[in-house]
Design a protein around this motif. Structure first.
Motif, PDB file in Angstrom:
ATOM      1  N   SER A 289       0.801  -1.234   0.000  1.00  0.00           N
ATOM      2  CA  SER A 289       0.000   0.000   0.000  1.00  0.00           C
ATOM      3  C   SER A 289       0.831   1.281   0.000  1.00  0.00           C
ATOM      4  CB  SER A 289      -0.923   0.001   1.207  1.00  0.00           C
ATOM      5  OG  SER A 289      -0.132   0.175   2.363  1.00  0.00           O
ATOM      6  N   PHE A 290       2.130   1.156   0.341  1.00  0.00           N
ATOM      7  CA  PHE A 290       2.962   2.364   0.458  1.00  0.00           C
ATOM      8  C   PHE A 290       3.908   2.516  -0.733  1.00  0.00           C
ATOM      9  CE2 PHE A 290       4.215  -1.329   2.849  1.00  0.00           C
ATOM     10  CZ  PHE A 290       5.350  -1.706   2.143  1.00  0.00           C
ATOM     11  N   CYS A 291       3.873   1.563  -1.672  1.00  0.00           N
ATOM     12  CA  CYS A 291       4.942   1.467  -2.665  1.00  0.00           C
ATOM     13  C   CYS A 291       4.506   2.004  -4.029  1.00  0.00           C
ATOM     14  CB  CYS A 291       5.388   0.017  -2.790  1.00  0.00           C
ATOM     15  SG  CYS A 291       6.718  -0.204  -3.975  1.00  0.00           S
TER      16      CYS A 291
ATOM     17  N   MET B 281      16.566  -4.448  -5.036  1.00  0.00           N
ATOM     18  CA  MET B 281      15.639  -3.715  -4.187  1.00  0.00           C
ATOM     19  C   MET B 281      14.986  -2.581  -4.958  1.00  0.00           C
ATOM     20  SD  MET B 281      16.799  -2.607  -0.375  1.00  0.00           S
ATOM     21  CE  MET B 281      17.365  -3.980   0.590  1.00  0.00           C
ATOM     22  N   GLY B 282      15.084  -2.649  -6.284  1.00  0.00           N
ATOM     23  CA  GLY B 282      14.456  -1.625  -7.109  1.00  0.00           C
ATOM     24  C   GLY B 282      13.022  -2.026  -7.410  1.00  0.00           C
ATOM     25  N   ILE B 283      12.571  -1.737  -8.633  1.00  0.00           N
ATOM     26  CA  ILE B 283      11.192  -2.051  -9.006  1.00  0.00           C
ATOM     27  C   ILE B 283      11.011  -3.568  -9.156  1.00  0.00           C
ATOM     28  CG2 ILE B 283       9.485  -1.795 -10.859  1.00  0.00           C
ATOM     29  CD1 ILE B 283      10.806   0.953 -11.440  1.00  0.00           C
TER      30      ILE B 283
ATOM     31  N   LEU C  68       9.308  -6.632   6.113  1.00  0.00           N
ATOM     32  CA  LEU C  68       8.398  -7.101   7.161  1.00  0.00           C
ATOM     33  C   LEU C  68       7.304  -6.069   7.414  1.00  0.00           C
ATOM     34  CD1 LEU C  68       8.424  -9.705   8.901  1.00  0.00           C
ATOM     35  CD2 LEU C  68       9.445  -8.353  10.716  1.00  0.00           C
ATOM     36  N   HIS C  69       7.711  -4.883   7.800  1.00  0.00           N
ATOM     37  CA  HIS C  69       6.830  -3.712   7.908  1.00  0.00           C
ATOM     38  C   HIS C  69       5.678  -3.825   8.905  1.00  0.00           C
ATOM     39  CE1 HIS C  69       9.135  -2.355   4.562  1.00  0.00           C
ATOM     40  NE2 HIS C  69       8.452  -2.931   3.616  1.00  0.00           N
ATOM     41  N   ALA C  70       5.612  -4.903   9.664  1.00  0.00           N
ATOM     42  CA  ALA C  70       4.526  -5.025  10.640  1.00  0.00           C
ATOM     43  C   ALA C  70       4.903  -6.052  11.694  1.00  0.00           C
ATOM     44  CB  ALA C  70       3.239  -5.454   9.935  1.00  0.00           C
TER      45      ALA C  70
ATOM     46  N   TYR D 124      11.715  -2.390   7.720  1.00  0.00           N
ATOM     47  CA  TYR D 124      10.504  -1.934   8.397  1.00  0.00           C
ATOM     48  C   TYR D 124      10.291  -0.468   8.062  1.00  0.00           C
ATOM     49  CZ  TYR D 124       7.008  -2.214  12.183  1.00  0.00           C
ATOM     50  OH  TYR D 124       5.841  -2.241  12.920  1.00  0.00           O
ATOM     51  N   ALA D 125       9.348  -0.201   7.151  1.00  0.00           N
ATOM     52  CA  ALA D 125       9.022   1.180   6.774  1.00  0.00           C
ATOM     53  C   ALA D 125       8.058   1.734   7.821  1.00  0.00           C
ATOM     54  CB  ALA D 125       8.384   1.213   5.393  1.00  0.00           C
ATOM     55  N   LEU D 126       8.462   2.802   8.467  1.00  0.00           N
ATOM     56  CA  LEU D 126       7.634   3.346   9.550  1.00  0.00           C
ATOM     57  C   LEU D 126       6.574   4.290   8.994  1.00  0.00           C
ATOM     58  CD1 LEU D 126      10.571   3.917  12.019  1.00  0.00           C
ATOM     59  CD2 LEU D 126       8.580   2.458  12.485  1.00  0.00           C
TER      60      LEU D 126
ATOM     61  N   PRO E 241       6.659   9.182   1.463  1.00  0.00           N
ATOM     62  CA  PRO E 241       5.254   9.344   1.053  1.00  0.00           C
ATOM     63  C   PRO E 241       5.128   9.289  -0.465  1.00  0.00           C
ATOM     64  CG  PRO E 241       5.967  11.101   2.537  1.00  0.00           C
ATOM     65  CD  PRO E 241       7.194  10.372   2.102  1.00  0.00           C
ATOM     66  N   VAL E 242       4.173   8.513  -0.943  1.00  0.00           N
ATOM     67  CA  VAL E 242       3.893   8.403  -2.371  1.00  0.00           C
ATOM     68  C   VAL E 242       2.637   9.226  -2.606  1.00  0.00           C
ATOM     69  CG1 VAL E 242       3.174   6.758  -4.164  1.00  0.00           C
ATOM     70  CG2 VAL E 242       4.917   6.100  -2.486  1.00  0.00           C
ATOM     71  N   THR E 243       2.685  10.115  -3.573  1.00  0.00           N
ATOM     72  CA  THR E 243       1.592  11.075  -3.783  1.00  0.00           C
ATOM     73  C   THR E 243       0.216  10.418  -3.795  1.00  0.00           C
ATOM     74  OG1 THR E 243       3.187  11.882  -5.383  1.00  0.00           O
ATOM     75  CG2 THR E 243       1.223  13.196  -5.105  1.00  0.00           C
TER      76      THR E 243
ATOM     77  N   ALA F  86      13.504  10.364  -5.076  1.00  0.00           N
ATOM     78  CA  ALA F  86      12.222   9.896  -5.591  1.00  0.00           C
ATOM     79  C   ALA F  86      12.206   8.450  -5.135  1.00  0.00           C
ATOM     80  CB  ALA F  86      12.192   9.985  -7.095  1.00  0.00           C
ATOM     81  N   SER F  87      11.271   8.091  -4.264  1.00  0.00           N
ATOM     82  CA  SER F  87      11.327   6.742  -3.708  1.00  0.00           C
ATOM     83  C   SER F  87      10.984   5.722  -4.774  1.00  0.00           C
ATOM     84  CB  SER F  87      10.377   6.624  -2.530  1.00  0.00           C
ATOM     85  OG  SER F  87       9.081   6.966  -2.923  1.00  0.00           O
ATOM     86  N   CYS F  88      11.277   4.465  -4.451  1.00  0.00           N
ATOM     87  CA  CYS F  88      11.108   3.321  -5.373  1.00  0.00           C
ATOM     88  C   CYS F  88       9.998   3.505  -6.389  1.00  0.00           C
ATOM     89  CB  CYS F  88      10.771   2.064  -4.593  1.00  0.00           C
ATOM     90  SG  CYS F  88      11.870   1.726  -3.270  1.00  0.00           S
ATOM     91  N   GLY F  89      10.347   3.546  -7.642  1.00  0.00           N
ATOM     92  CA  GLY F  89       9.338   3.538  -8.692  1.00  0.00           C
ATOM     93  C   GLY F  89       8.777   4.899  -9.042  1.00  0.00           C
TER      94      GLY F  89
HETATM   95  N1  SAH Z   1       9.673  -6.340  -3.823  1.00  0.00           N
HETATM   96  C1  SAH Z   1      10.812  -6.373  -2.997  1.00  0.00           C
HETATM   97  C2  SAH Z   1      11.925  -5.400  -3.370  1.00  0.00           C
HETATM   98  C3  SAH Z   1      11.547  -4.012  -3.796  1.00  0.00           C
HETATM   99  S1  SAH Z   1      11.143  -2.764  -2.627  1.00  0.00           S
HETATM  100  C4  SAH Z   1      10.400  -6.165  -1.553  1.00  0.00           C
HETATM  101  O1  SAH Z   1       9.238  -5.952  -1.301  1.00  0.00           O
HETATM  102  O2  SAH Z   1      11.246  -6.275  -0.676  1.00  0.00           O
HETATM  103  C5  SAH Z   1      12.524  -2.417  -1.657  1.00  0.00           C
HETATM  104  C6  SAH Z   1      12.149  -1.971  -0.262  1.00  0.00           C
HETATM  105  O3  SAH Z   1      11.591  -0.645  -0.238  1.00  0.00           O
HETATM  106  C7  SAH Z   1      11.106  -2.866   0.370  1.00  0.00           C
HETATM  107  O4  SAH Z   1      11.415  -3.084   1.711  1.00  0.00           O
HETATM  108  C8  SAH Z   1       9.853  -2.028   0.249  1.00  0.00           C
HETATM  109  O5  SAH Z   1       8.874  -2.459   1.138  1.00  0.00           O
HETATM  110  C9  SAH Z   1      10.401  -0.650   0.532  1.00  0.00           C
HETATM  111  N2  SAH Z   1       9.532   0.440   0.102  1.00  0.00           N
HETATM  112  C10 SAH Z   1       8.702   0.482  -0.943  1.00  0.00           C
HETATM  113  N3  SAH Z   1       8.065   1.652  -0.994  1.00  0.00           N
HETATM  114  C11 SAH Z   1       8.508   2.378   0.039  1.00  0.00           C
HETATM  115  C12 SAH Z   1       8.231   3.676   0.516  1.00  0.00           C
HETATM  116  N4  SAH Z   1       7.331   4.454  -0.078  1.00  0.00           N
HETATM  117  N5  SAH Z   1       8.901   4.088   1.605  1.00  0.00           N
HETATM  118  C13 SAH Z   1       9.816   3.313   2.212  1.00  0.00           C
HETATM  119  N6  SAH Z   1      10.116   2.081   1.816  1.00  0.00           N
HETATM  120  C14 SAH Z   1       9.464   1.607   0.741  1.00  0.00           C
END
Ligand code: SAH
Length: 338
Positions: free
Chosen positions: A114-116, A153-155, A212-214, A254-256, A288-290, A328-331
């Motif tokens: 949901s955050f990516c 750890m990219g797209i 993990l994130h949770a 763990y993304a907070l 934050p993703v817009t 610019a965060s992932c993607g």
């Molecule tokens: N699909 C793989 C690798 C790509 S994402 C995975 O899920 O691990 C690389 C890392 O960035 C992952 O931990 C992902 O959860 C985290 N990530 C993605 N979007 C993010 C965001 N908006 N803020 C912080 N971390 C983010």
């Protein structure tokens, strides 16, 4: 098919079927994985064999479509263009006295976290082994550097493109190719537990990072649809198996996200979840993703979460932010282009 998509074994078989001597396979493998872009660059290969290779295969490296360089720390972000016009993202960083690259494994992603930003438009297609490796080869050529470590750890979700990732890993580890040791490679996954078992059995001791994130299934299901397919207990069992097989310490990412997973109670729950494991937690205030309504924790909350973990004996670091001026965060860079 791209010549670089073949494993060494497949290349040897091909060379056999066209009646050439076996040692040619090694020579060609070296050229292709050394970053040539045209068969004519293979100076120790006959013209007729070069022509045969040109007619049977494509030889293509991703092209630099856009390049952003940080003035703060030398981080370079690339958008690369593939032969079919698709765009992917990679980042080169200075890291422990060497260059490290963060690479993509798919065009888009279907995991739906949901955050990516990478998953917002779903999955377009898998990258081939050589499109994954090509990001390293192109960056090395463009920057005139040797890259010594790789993070996937990219797209994309690498374990959702399992076979191509395995071929890619074998190829870049080969002494006739990039010769990057498994210990210098990290794969990050959202937690496809069955594939973690398979990876553990491959005899490739790469580092594993788990998104993990949770601290519990309820919170995780809220953030990551994959949590509906695999419970945390199934995922952690797979991690234990991976550790037993490879003896590589696992990193938990763990993304907070403010108000969703970042309370001190959640820190304590996380600590007890992973307490007996030889693990490390990497905390990342969410970018934050817009298109989404996630809010990052401020520095005080982030440090408090870290301290809570450390108090309970869990090794935790806060991710260094590199290239903050080109951030610019992932993607997100790619999303601006599609
Ligand atoms: N699909 C793989 C690798 C790509 S994402 C995975 O899920 O691990 C690389 C890392 O960035 C992952 O931990 C992902 O959860 C985290 N990530 C993605 N979007 C993010 C965001 N908006 N803020 C912080 N971390 C983010």
């Amino acid at each position: 098919m791209n010549l670089g998509d073949l494993t060494k074994k497949q290349l040897k078989e091909y060379i056999g079927t066209i009646g050439e001597s076996a040692f040619r396979a090694k020579q060609i493998f070296k050229w292709v994985h050394g970053g040539i872009e045209n068969a004519d660059e293979m100076t120790n290969i006959s013209k007729s064999l070069r022509e045969k290779l040109e007619s049977d295969f494509e030889i293509y490296l991703p092209e630099v479509y856009k390049k952003l360089e940080s003035r703060l720390d030398g981080t370079v972000k690339y958008l690369f263009k593939l032969s079919d016009g698709n765009i992917i993202e990679s980042v080169v960083m200075d890291y422990h006295h060497g260059k490290s690259i963060c690479i993509s494994s798919q065009v888009g992603c279907r995991m739906g976290c949901s955050f990516c930003a990478s998953t917002l438009h779903g999955l377009t297609r898998n990258l081939t082994p050589f499109e994954i490796e090509g990001q390293i080869l192109r960056a090395q050529k463009d920057l005139a550097v040797k890259i010594s470590s790789v993070v996937i750890m990219g797209i994309g979700e690498p374990l959702d493109n399992y076979d191509n990732i395995i071929t890619f890993l074998k190829n870049i580890n080969d002494e006739d190719a990039l010769n990057i040791g498994y210990r210098h490679i990290t794969l990050s996954t959202c937690g496809l537990a069955d594939k973690i078992y398979s990876l553990a059995d491959e005899n490739m001791p790469i580092n594993l990072a788990i998104s993990l994130h949770a601290p519990n299934d309820e919170v995780r299901k809220n953030l990551m649809p994959v949590a509906k397919a695999y419970s945390l207990s199934e995922l952690l069992d797979a991690c234990d198996y991976y550790f037993d097989k490879t003896h590589r310490r696992i990193t938990f990412e763990y993304a907070l996200v403010k108000g969703k997973n970042a309370s001190s109670e959640e820190a304590r729950e996380l600590a007890s979840l992973i307490a007996k494991r030889n693990a490390h937690v990497n905390l990342i205030p969410v970018n934050p993703v817009t298109e989404r309504d996630n809010v990052r924790t401020d520095e005080k909350e982030t440090r408090a979460f870290q301290r809570e973990l450390e108090k309970l004996g869990i090794n935790a670091t806060i991710r260094r932010e590199l290239g903050a001026d080109i951030n610019a965060s992932c993607g997100q860079l790619r999303n601006n282009e599609i």
